[in-house]
Design a protein around this motif. Structure first.
Motif, short mmCIF file in Angstrom:
data_model
loop_
_atom_site.label_atom_id
_atom_site.label_comp_id
_atom_site.label_asym_id
_atom_site.label_seq_id
_atom_site.Cartn_x
_atom_site.Cartn_y
_atom_site.Cartn_z
N MET A 111 1.23 -1.33 -0.16
CA MET A 111 -0.20 0.03 -0.11
C MET A 111 0.66 1.00 -0.15
N ILE A 112 -0.07 2.20 -0.78
CA ILE A 112 0.85 3.87 -0.79
C ILE A 112 -0.03 4.24 0.47
N PRO A 113 1.06 4.98 1.35
CA PRO A 113 0.82 5.54 2.43
C PRO A 113 0.43 7.27 1.70
N THR A 114 0.55 8.09 0.98
CA THR A 114 0.33 9.28 0.11
C THR A 114 0.88 8.82 -0.79
N THR A 115 0.13 10.03 -1.55
CA THR A 115 -0.01 10.71 -3.24
C THR A 115 1.19 11.59 -2.86
N LEU A 116 2.37 11.60 -3.22
CA LEU A 116 3.21 12.91 -3.86
C LEU A 116 2.83 14.12 -4.55
N ASP A 117 2.56 14.63 -4.24
CA ASP A 117 2.20 15.39 -5.11
C ASP A 117 3.34 16.04 -6.28
N LEU A 118 3.65 16.53 -6.90
CA LEU A 118 4.63 16.59 -8.29
C LEU A 118 4.60 18.04 -8.59
N THR A 119 5.19 18.77 -8.56
CA THR A 119 4.87 20.13 -10.01
C THR A 119 5.82 19.51 -11.58
N ALA A 120 5.11 20.24 -11.93
CA ALA A 120 5.93 20.31 -13.73
C ALA A 120 6.57 20.99 -13.69
N ASP A 121 7.46 20.81 -12.90
CA ASP A 121 8.85 21.87 -13.50
C ASP A 121 10.50 20.54 -13.47
N PRO A 122 11.48 20.82 -14.08
CA PRO A 122 12.12 19.77 -13.75
C PRO A 122 12.64 19.53 -13.19
N ASP A 123 12.71 19.94 -11.67
CA ASP A 123 12.96 18.31 -10.43
C ASP A 123 11.25 17.73 -10.35
N GLY A 124 10.27 17.97 -10.20
CA GLY A 124 8.73 17.19 -10.34
C GLY A 124 9.25 16.11 -11.32
N ILE A 125 9.28 16.65 -12.19
CA ILE A 125 9.95 15.46 -13.37
C ILE A 125 10.57 14.52 -13.39
N ALA A 126 11.55 15.11 -13.26
CA ALA A 126 12.99 14.33 -12.63
C ALA A 126 12.53 13.00 -11.46
N ARG A 127 12.38 13.40 -10.69
CA ARG A 127 11.28 12.91 -9.65
C ARG A 127 10.07 12.10 -10.17
N ALA A 128 8.91 12.34 -11.03
CA ALA A 128 8.70 11.30 -11.48
C ALA A 128 8.72 10.22 -12.67
N ALA A 129 9.65 10.89 -13.26
CA ALA A 129 10.54 9.87 -13.78
C ALA A 129 11.43 8.84 -13.27
N ASP A 130 12.20 8.91 -11.69
CA ASP A 130 12.53 8.16 -11.11
C ASP A 130 11.86 7.21 -10.48
N LEU A 131 10.36 7.71 -10.39
CA LEU A 131 9.13 6.72 -9.39
C LEU A 131 8.90 5.74 -10.40
N LEU A 132 9.23 5.75 -12.09
CA LEU A 132 8.82 5.42 -12.85
C LEU A 132 10.10 4.30 -13.21
N ARG A 133 11.16 4.91 -12.73
CA ARG A 133 12.56 3.83 -12.83
C ARG A 133 12.46 2.50 -11.55
N GLN A 134 11.56 2.66 -10.27
CA GLN A 134 11.45 2.11 -9.67
C GLN A 134 10.05 1.04 -10.03
N GLY A 135 9.56 1.45 -11.08
CA GLY A 135 8.28 0.39 -10.36
C GLY A 135 7.03 1.24 -10.17
N LEU A 136 7.11 2.59 -10.43
CA LEU A 136 6.14 3.03 -9.44
C LEU A 136 5.08 3.85 -10.16
N LEU A 137 3.94 3.81 -9.78
CA LEU A 137 2.84 4.47 -10.90
C LEU A 137 2.59 6.39 -10.58
N VAL A 138 3.08 7.11 -11.39
CA VAL A 138 3.10 7.77 -11.89
C VAL A 138 1.66 8.58 -12.81
#
Ligand code: AMP
Ligand code: MG
Length: 315
Positions: A1-28
């Motif tokens: 279970m995922i306790p919290t869903t991160l809110d990411l902003t569509a800026d370079p940091d947020g996009i890098a975070r999101a890509a990283d989560l995808l790489r870990q097999g997580l859903l964005v």
């Protein structure tokens, strides 16, 4: 279970975070020009199984793989002149092409629901493109809503439907049209599989030919079609505790069997292994018996597919 869903902003940091989560097999979840998509790595069976789990989908329907460029698409499908023409005319944009899987494609069979073709699309939405470029891989992404509910066009819609069930939402405000992508089948005669954001007439003009008309929904929900597409050659017997006669046993949980969907009884793992397991047992040429699988969560979708495989054949 995922306790919290991160809110990411569509800026370079947020996009890098999101890509990283995808790489870990997580859903964005991320914005596209159609609706918010629920993305997972299309090469990672468990990530794709999690998509079905998060949406609560009762059955496995093939998903669209989103990629950053024509070059990326060509890594996964057998390209053709028609594909080149349509990609030149309409990509990036709301057009999905269905093409034969290429050798060594690496796409999870859960993305194609066991078909030999893959639906691919290069979206035009800037955030989606940035995410796909940063991730540098194929992202399976149906609409980011619980199964049976309305497609989400804002991050708030996504949070209301899937908050706590996915790792992050890459928020980029409201989506444009909310129209789905047009789907064109190019594995045989060019065929309109689903009308959508790109007009049929414009596709016909680009190809300089008429498209066959065929509704994806009709095709994939007609039970006869589903059986001939997905059924193994051998008979399939469900809820089998012991093998009979020549049978090979597809197991679930701690059972003595020929191939196990998940020894630990994990439904996500079982879903990720399902199509590959059916293919490989089919190759034995022997009848297939399948252990009982609980009918909750992803088990419902697994059992739906197995019941189709076990149903009497058309021919
Ligand atoms: P959605 O993700 O909600 O836009 O839906 C994806 C659509 O693409 C569904 O209607 C699928 O049935 C269809 N689709 C995906 N892959 C294939 C394929 N290989 N062949 C035919 N239709 C497909
Ligand atoms: Mg949807």
């Amino acid at each position: 279970m995922i306790p919290t869903t991160l809110d990411l902003t569509a800026d370079p940091d947020g996009i890098a975070r999101a890509a990283d989560l995808l790489r870990q097999g997580l859903l964005v979840a991320f914005a596209t020009e159609t609706v918010y998509g629920l993305g997972g790595d299309a090469r990672n069976g468990e990530a794709v199984a999690e998509i079905y789990e998060a949406k609560g989908r009762p059955s496995f329907n093939p998903l669209i793989a989103h990629v950053a460029s024509v070059e990326a698409a060509r890594r996964f499908v057998d390209w053709s002149d028609h594909a080149e023409t349509l990609a030149n005319a309409f990509w990036p944009g709301p057009l999905t092409l269905v093409l034969p899987l290429r050798d060594g494609h690496g796409i999870s069979p859960l993305v194609t629901a066991g078909l030999e073709t893959l639906a691919v699309r290069v979206p035009v939405h800037q955030t989606a493109r940035d995410l796909l470029a940063a991730f540098d891989g194929p992202v399976a992404a149906p609409s980011a809503n619980p199964s049976g509910q309305i497609s989400p066009t804002t991050a708030d819609h996504v949070r209301a439907g899937l908050g706590g069930r996915i790792s992050a939402i890459l928020d980029d405000g409201p989506c444009g049209v909310g129209l789905e992508s047009t789907i064109v089948g190019l594995a045989g005669e060019p065929t309109l599989l689903r009308p959508g954001g790109i007009a049929l007439e414009d596709i016909e003009t680009a190809l300089n030919t008429r498209l066959h008309l065929h509704q994806v929904g009709d095709h994939l929900t007609a039970p006869g079609q589903l059986q001939s597409h997905y059924a193994p050659d051998a008979p399939v017997r469900l809820n089998a505790v012991l093998k009979q006669g020549e049978e090979v046993l597809l197991g679930f949980g701690p059972v003595d069997c020929d191939l196990n969907l998940s020894e630990s009884g994990n439904l996500i793992e079982a879903a990720a292994n399902l199509f590959a397991a059916l293919h490989s047992l089919n190759e034995t040429g022997r009848p297939i018996a399948v252990s009982p699988i609980p009918d909750h969560e992803l088990g419902a979708a697994i059992n739906d597919r197995l019941r189709r495989a076990a149903a009497p054949r058309d021919s």
